[in-house]
Write a protein that holds these residues in place. Structure first.
Motif, PDB file in Angstrom:
ATOM      1  N   TYR A 104       6.471   1.037  -1.834  1.00 32.97           N
ATOM      2  CA  TYR A 104       5.285   1.502  -2.584  1.00 32.97           C
ATOM      3  C   TYR A 104       6.002   2.236  -4.043  1.00 32.97           C
ATOM      4  O   TYR A 104       7.245   2.328  -4.088  1.00 32.97           O
ATOM      5  N   ARG A 105       4.926   2.367  -4.575  1.00 30.99           N
ATOM      6  CA  ARG A 105       5.425   3.031  -6.142  1.00 30.99           C
ATOM      7  C   ARG A 105       4.454   4.377  -6.119  1.00 30.99           C
ATOM      8  O   ARG A 105       3.338   4.236  -5.738  1.00 30.99           O
ATOM      9  N   GLU A 106       4.843   5.432  -6.745  1.00 31.77           N
ATOM     10  CA  GLU A 106       3.944   6.581  -6.595  1.00 31.77           C
ATOM     11  C   GLU A 106       4.149   7.081  -8.189  1.00 31.77           C
ATOM     12  O   GLU A 106       5.145   7.322  -8.683  1.00 31.77           O
ATOM     13  N   VAL A 160      -3.897  17.168 -12.357  1.00 31.00           N
ATOM     14  CA  VAL A 160      -2.818  16.493 -11.861  1.00 31.00           C
ATOM     15  C   VAL A 160      -3.102  15.385 -10.698  1.00 31.00           C
ATOM     16  O   VAL A 160      -3.361  15.873  -9.724  1.00 31.00           O
ATOM     17  N   TYR A 161      -2.854  14.301 -11.191  1.00 32.36           N
ATOM     18  CA  TYR A 161      -3.390  12.907 -10.206  1.00 32.36           C
ATOM     19  C   TYR A 161      -1.981  12.382  -9.526  1.00 32.36           C
ATOM     20  O   TYR A 161      -0.721  12.501 -10.056  1.00 32.36           O
ATOM     21  N   THR A 162      -1.902  12.122  -8.338  1.00 30.12           N
ATOM     22  CA  THR A 162      -0.981  11.360  -7.709  1.00 30.12           C
ATOM     23  C   THR A 162      -1.353  10.190  -6.897  1.00 30.12           C
ATOM     24  O   THR A 162      -2.373  10.463  -6.172  1.00 30.12           O
ATOM     25  N   LEU A 163      -0.889   9.080  -7.380  1.00 32.88           N
ATOM     26  CA  LEU A 163      -1.407   7.785  -6.914  1.00 32.88           C
ATOM     27  C   LEU A 163      -0.174   6.969  -6.468  1.00 32.88           C
ATOM     28  O   LEU A 163       0.748   6.912  -7.258  1.00 32.88           O
ATOM     29  N   ARG A 164      -0.639   6.348  -5.254  1.00 30.39           N
ATOM     30  CA  ARG A 164       0.410   5.634  -4.579  1.00 30.39           C
ATOM     31  C   ARG A 164      -0.125   4.186  -4.122  1.00 30.39           C
ATOM     32  O   ARG A 164      -1.514   4.166  -3.471  1.00 30.39           O
ATOM     33  N   ALA A 165       0.458   3.160  -4.107  1.00 30.64           N
ATOM     34  CA  ALA A 165       0.143   1.810  -3.805  1.00 30.64           C
ATOM     35  C   ALA A 165       1.452   1.089  -3.517  1.00 30.64           C
ATOM     36  O   ALA A 165       2.533   1.240  -4.105  1.00 30.64           O
ATOM     37  N   GLY A 166       1.369  -0.241  -2.786  1.00 30.47           N
ATOM     38  CA  GLY A 166       2.295  -1.045  -2.823  1.00 30.47           C
ATOM     39  C   GLY A 166       2.888  -1.706  -4.238  1.00 30.47           C
ATOM     40  O   GLY A 166       4.044  -1.877  -4.370  1.00 30.47           O
ATOM     41  N   GLY A 167       1.777  -1.926  -5.021  1.00 31.19           N
ATOM     42  CA  GLY A 167       1.989  -2.248  -6.434  1.00 31.19           C
ATOM     43  C   GLY A 167       1.123  -1.904  -7.172  1.00 31.19           C
ATOM     44  O   GLY A 167      -0.319  -1.892  -6.620  1.00 31.19           O
ATOM     45  N   PHE A 168       0.976  -1.721  -8.365  1.00 34.59           N
ATOM     46  CA  PHE A 168      -0.047  -1.516  -9.524  1.00 34.59           C
ATOM     47  C   PHE A 168      -0.350  -2.744 -10.434  1.00 34.59           C
ATOM     48  O   PHE A 168       0.584  -3.139 -10.935  1.00 34.59           O
ATOM     49  N   VAL A 169      -1.691  -2.968 -10.596  1.00 34.18           N
ATOM     50  CA  VAL A 169      -1.790  -3.930 -11.752  1.00 34.18           C
ATOM     51  C   VAL A 169      -1.791  -3.208 -13.060  1.00 34.18           C
ATOM     52  O   VAL A 169      -1.857  -1.816 -12.704  1.00 34.18           O
ATOM     53  N   ARG A 170      -1.784  -3.818 -14.135  1.00 36.96           N
ATOM     54  CA  ARG A 170      -1.339  -3.202 -15.367  1.00 36.96           C
ATOM     55  C   ARG A 170      -2.809  -2.267 -15.491  1.00 36.96           C
ATOM     56  O   ARG A 170      -3.758  -2.326 -15.450  1.00 36.96           O
ATOM     57  N   GLU A 171      -2.234  -1.147 -16.062  1.00 37.58           N
ATOM     58  CA  GLU A 171      -2.929  -0.134 -16.415  1.00 37.58           C
ATOM     59  C   GLU A 171      -3.949   0.704 -15.610  1.00 37.58           C
ATOM     60  O   GLU A 171      -4.695   1.510 -15.717  1.00 37.58           O
ATOM     61  N   LEU A 172      -3.641   0.493 -14.385  1.00 35.82           N
ATOM     62  CA  LEU A 172      -4.487   1.089 -13.117  1.00 35.82           C
ATOM     63  C   LEU A 172      -4.441   2.262 -13.088  1.00 35.82           C
ATOM     64  O   LEU A 172      -5.548   2.993 -13.172  1.00 35.82           O
ATOM     65  N   VAL A 173      -3.409   3.110 -13.055  1.00 44.20           N
ATOM     66  CA  VAL A 173      -3.411   4.347 -13.042  1.00 44.20           C
ATOM     67  C   VAL A 173      -4.159   5.318 -14.259  1.00 44.20           C
ATOM     68  O   VAL A 173      -4.981   6.172 -14.252  1.00 44.20           O
ATOM     69  N   ARG A 174      -3.898   4.576 -15.521  1.00 44.22           N
ATOM     70  CA  ARG A 174      -4.287   5.249 -16.873  1.00 44.22           C
ATOM     71  C   ARG A 174      -5.823   5.123 -16.768  1.00 44.22           C
ATOM     72  O   ARG A 174      -6.623   5.920 -17.399  1.00 44.22           O
ATOM     73  N   ARG A 175      -6.467   3.776 -16.196  1.00 42.66           N
ATOM     74  CA  ARG A 175      -7.916   3.767 -16.165  1.00 42.66           C
ATOM     75  C   ARG A 175      -8.484   4.546 -15.095  1.00 42.66           C
ATOM     76  O   ARG A 175      -9.712   5.178 -15.332  1.00 42.66           O
ATOM     77  N   VAL A 176      -7.967   4.696 -14.051  1.00 45.63           N
ATOM     78  CA  VAL A 176      -8.360   5.484 -12.673  1.00 45.63           C
ATOM     79  C   VAL A 176      -8.514   6.929 -13.417  1.00 45.63           C
ATOM     80  O   VAL A 176      -9.265   7.739 -13.345  1.00 45.63           O
ATOM     81  N   VAL A 177      -7.449   7.412 -14.063  1.00 44.02           N
ATOM     82  CA  VAL A 177      -7.505   8.732 -14.892  1.00 44.02           C
ATOM     83  C   VAL A 177      -8.724   8.854 -15.580  1.00 44.02           C
ATOM     84  O   VAL A 177      -9.170   9.891 -15.830  1.00 44.02           O
TER      85      VAL A 177
END
Length: 263
Positions: A104-106, A160-177
């Motif tokens: 995972y990546r967090e 403060v957001y904490t997001l975890r997944a096996g892998g992330f597509v580009r910009e996913l965290v920043r667009r979720v935020v």
């Protein structure tokens, strides 16, 4: 094969991946290895956990490669800039791959949003948890299904957001935020989350732009088969370097507030 945990301040760099003619974190690591006489260019067996964008920082980026026994995190730090610090290492199997073997990546994102409603943010984020096709939250055109774990909490004026997944597509965290913040502040209706997760493209003014990169931190990368051992000297060096950086930026923030208060 040895794996290293590497922390860095992403703001001085044009991302993690080595590029010609601009400073990158990977470039700094490769330069240090060359100066130490370990490898010229890409080391044998080299791989990294992921490629962070320009401005993104890390506490636990992971790189692995073949190296001599004497190359400890402290030895690597002797040739790295102060903004990049190795702080732990682990022995790995010969076929270990830092990208493919990560469980995972967090990521953690500090979003300044004093006017945001935490309950609305939590409700919007709950809709994004689980397995979805996030094609409207990335510039990628394929392989956009991910299983996402996500939490949000309030710290003073920040979400403060904490997001975890096996892998992330580009910009996913920043667009979720960006999406959740818009719902939490009332700039977007709650129904926008369902629309964005739907099968139809959401583009143009109705689309979701990424939040800025610099508040994003790669906080952890999980490798169940590895046991990372902190290097006491290297970890102390990292705490000192990032503590000094935090104090410098806190002082700059106080000066900026002092200017604003007098206008």
């Amino acid at each position: 094969m040895r794996a290293f945990r590497v922390a860095y301040d992403g703001r001085p760099f044009h991302g993690f991946q080595r590029q010609p003619d601009v400073p990158t974190v990977e470039g700094a690591v490769f330069d240090a290895l060359a100066d130490l006489g370990v490898a010229e260019g890409t080391p044998a067996g080299y791989a990294a956990a992921g490629r962070t964008d320009a401005g993104v920082s890390a506490a636990a980026q992971t790189v692995a490669f073949e190296c001599p026994d004497w190359l400890t995190p402290a030895a690597l730090n002797s040739e790295l800039p102060a903004s990049v610090r190795a702080w732990a290492s682990a022995e790995a199997a010969e076929d270990f791959h830092a990208t493919h073997d990560a469980a995972y990546r967090e990521y953690v994102y500090h979003c300044y949003a004093p006017d945001a409603d935490l309950d609305r943010a939590a409700e919007a984020l709950s809709e994004l948890r689980g397995e979805h096709d996030f094609h409207n939250l990335t510039p990628d055109d394929e392989n956009t299904v991910r299983d996402l774990r996500a939490e949000v909490r309030r710290e003073e004026g920040y979400l403060v957001y904490t997001l975890r997944a096996g892998g992330f597509v580009r910009e996913l965290v920043r667009r979720v935020v960006s999406l959740v913040r818009a719902v939490a502040t009332g700039d977007a209706p709650p129904g926008k989350v369902e629309t964005v997760l739907g099968p139809d493209p959401v583009e143009g003014p109705e689309g979701v732009a990424p939040a800025p990169a610099y508040p994003l931190l790669l906080a952890d990368v999980g490798y169940p088969e590895l046991e990372f051992e902190p290097d006491p000297d290297a970890a102390a060096s990292a705490r000192e370097a990032f503590g000094a950086l935090g104090a410098e930026r806190a002082t700059a923030a106080r000066v900026a507030r002092g200017i604003a208060d007098r206008l």
